[in-house]
Design an enzyme around this catalytic site. Structure first.
Site, PDB file in Angstrom:
ATOM      1  N   ARG A  38      16.694 -27.346  40.632  1.00 42.74           N
ATOM      2  CA  ARG A  38      17.762 -27.942  39.832  1.00 42.74           C
ATOM      3  C   ARG A  38      18.399 -26.843  39.004  1.00 42.74           C
ATOM      4  O   ARG A  38      17.830 -26.359  38.024  1.00 42.74           O
ATOM      5  CB  ARG A  38      17.191 -29.043  38.931  1.00 42.74           C
ATOM      6  CG  ARG A  38      16.648 -30.240  39.709  1.00 42.74           C
ATOM      7  CD  ARG A  38      17.712 -30.884  40.566  1.00 42.74           C
ATOM      8  NE  ARG A  38      17.270 -32.131  41.200  1.00 42.74           N
ATOM      9  CZ  ARG A  38      18.006 -32.829  42.048  1.00 42.74           C
ATOM     10  NH1 ARG A  38      19.222 -32.400  42.398  1.00 42.74           N
ATOM     11  NH2 ARG A  38      17.536 -33.953  42.574  1.00 42.74           N
ATOM     12  N   ALA A  81      15.567 -39.876  45.163  1.00 40.99           N
ATOM     13  CA  ALA A  81      16.624 -40.451  44.325  1.00 40.99           C
ATOM     14  C   ALA A  81      17.975 -40.014  44.859  1.00 40.99           C
ATOM     15  O   ALA A  81      18.086 -39.033  45.602  1.00 40.99           O
ATOM     16  CB  ALA A  81      16.457 -40.006  42.876  1.00 40.99           C
ATOM     17  N   GLU A 130      17.968 -43.429  50.543  1.00 42.09           N
ATOM     18  CA  GLU A 130      17.432 -42.197  49.963  1.00 42.09           C
ATOM     19  C   GLU A 130      15.988 -41.955  50.389  1.00 42.09           C
ATOM     20  O   GLU A 130      15.587 -40.817  50.638  1.00 42.09           O
ATOM     21  CB  GLU A 130      17.535 -42.249  48.434  1.00 42.09           C
ATOM     22  CG  GLU A 130      18.957 -42.240  47.913  1.00 42.09           C
ATOM     23  CD  GLU A 130      19.736 -41.003  48.322  1.00 42.09           C
ATOM     24  OE1 GLU A 130      19.125 -39.932  48.491  1.00 42.09           O
ATOM     25  OE2 GLU A 130      20.963 -41.105  48.473  1.00 42.09           O
ATOM     26  N   GLU A 133      15.300 -38.506  52.322  1.00 40.09           N
ATOM     27  CA  GLU A 133      14.543 -37.460  51.633  1.00 40.09           C
ATOM     28  C   GLU A 133      13.079 -37.399  52.041  1.00 40.09           C
ATOM     29  O   GLU A 133      12.451 -36.341  51.922  1.00 40.09           O
ATOM     30  CB  GLU A 133      14.654 -37.644  50.119  1.00 40.09           C
ATOM     31  CG  GLU A 133      16.071 -37.450  49.594  1.00 40.09           C
ATOM     32  CD  GLU A 133      16.129 -37.305  48.090  1.00 40.09           C
ATOM     33  OE1 GLU A 133      15.116 -37.566  47.411  1.00 40.09           O
ATOM     34  OE2 GLU A 133      17.201 -36.919  47.583  1.00 40.09           O
ATOM     35  N   GLU A 150      18.367 -29.162  49.135  1.00 38.13           N
ATOM     36  CA  GLU A 150      17.399 -30.015  49.818  1.00 38.13           C
ATOM     37  C   GLU A 150      16.702 -29.297  50.978  1.00 38.13           C
ATOM     38  O   GLU A 150      15.627 -29.707  51.413  1.00 38.13           O
ATOM     39  CB  GLU A 150      18.086 -31.284  50.321  1.00 38.13           C
ATOM     40  CG  GLU A 150      18.560 -32.185  49.186  1.00 38.13           C
ATOM     41  CD  GLU A 150      19.196 -33.461  49.715  1.00 38.13           C
ATOM     42  OE1 GLU A 150      19.424 -33.550  50.943  1.00 38.13           O
ATOM     43  OE2 GLU A 150      19.475 -34.351  48.898  1.00 38.13           O
TER      44      GLU A 150
END
Length: 221
Positions: free
Chosen positions: A80, A92, A109, A113, A160
């Site tokens: 992040r 999320a 999601e 993910e 990601e």
């Protein structure tokens, strides 16, 4: 000289947030990005004065605390940039479409993910992430009866592409949150909320259904 401080009132053992909308005399949008924007409102205070408030306008988000058959939580680690950390999180994502059903977004999601599906869905909790400076609302779901999703894995890119995945016992997440080792909002809130739900009468089965109303982000069935 009389000084006026915060009001104190006696309330019952049960409290709840209440909707209010103070008068806005002027609004500007000094920045508009791809998914979010910044808004400046001139807001009338209770004493009649007008103050300027800058805040981020956000479409809203969903998050999923997925619990497997061994009572482990599916987590992932993602870089992040704003906080310059790689954080452990739960799956999320944004509510990309206005009025989108949050359950459908959460299922998407979880698939994208973690390549996982779930047979049982409940609303774990609803939160505003940073209500002093952003209107982002997040619905955190509890997903149980998880299994590997069919089909090809979703192709990831950018941050990601560097994701790590793990399954961690809930008590370890609670310990890490209280020790200051885990910082992601949805992970911390979700882990603590599930811990409380497990100790409450009725357990997770007493949680709200997955299609429970969400006044912060009204949605289509």
């Amino acid at each position: 000289m009389t000084q006026h401080g915060p009001r104190t009132r006696t309330v019952g053992s049960r409290i709840a947030d209440s909707p209010q909308e103070w008068e806005v005399t002027a609004t500007e949008v000094p920045f508009e990005g791809k998914k979010t924007s910044v808004r400046t409102d001139d807001v009338v205070m209770p004493d009649g004065s007008v103050v300027r408030r800058d805040y981020q306008v956000h479409p809203g988000s969903v998050a999923v605390l997925a619990l497997d058959e061994e009572d482990r939580v599916l987590v992932l680690s993602q870089y992040r940039h704003p906080v310059r950390q790689k954080l452990w999180e739960i799956p999320a994502g944004l509510l990309d479409v206005p009025g989108e059903n949050p359950l459908h977004a959460a299922q998407r999601e979880l698939y994208e993910e973690a390549h996982v599906k779930a047979g049982d869905w409940r609303v774990l909790t609803d939160v505003y992430t940073t209500p002093g400076g952003c209107d982002e609302a997040v619905r955190i779901f509890l997903a149980r009866d998880v299994s590997v999703a069919e089909g090809e894995r979703f192709e990831v890119s950018e941050e990601e592409a560097d994701m790590e995945h793990a399954r961690v016992p809930l008590p370890e997440l609670v310990r890490g949150a209280l020790a200051g080792e885990l910082h992601n909002n949805c992970l911390v809130v979700g882990a603590l909320a599930l811990s409380a739900a497990l100790a409450a009468p009725g357990g997770p089965d007493a949680l709200r259904p997955a299609d429970a109303p969400w006044p912060a982000r009204p949605f289509r069935p």
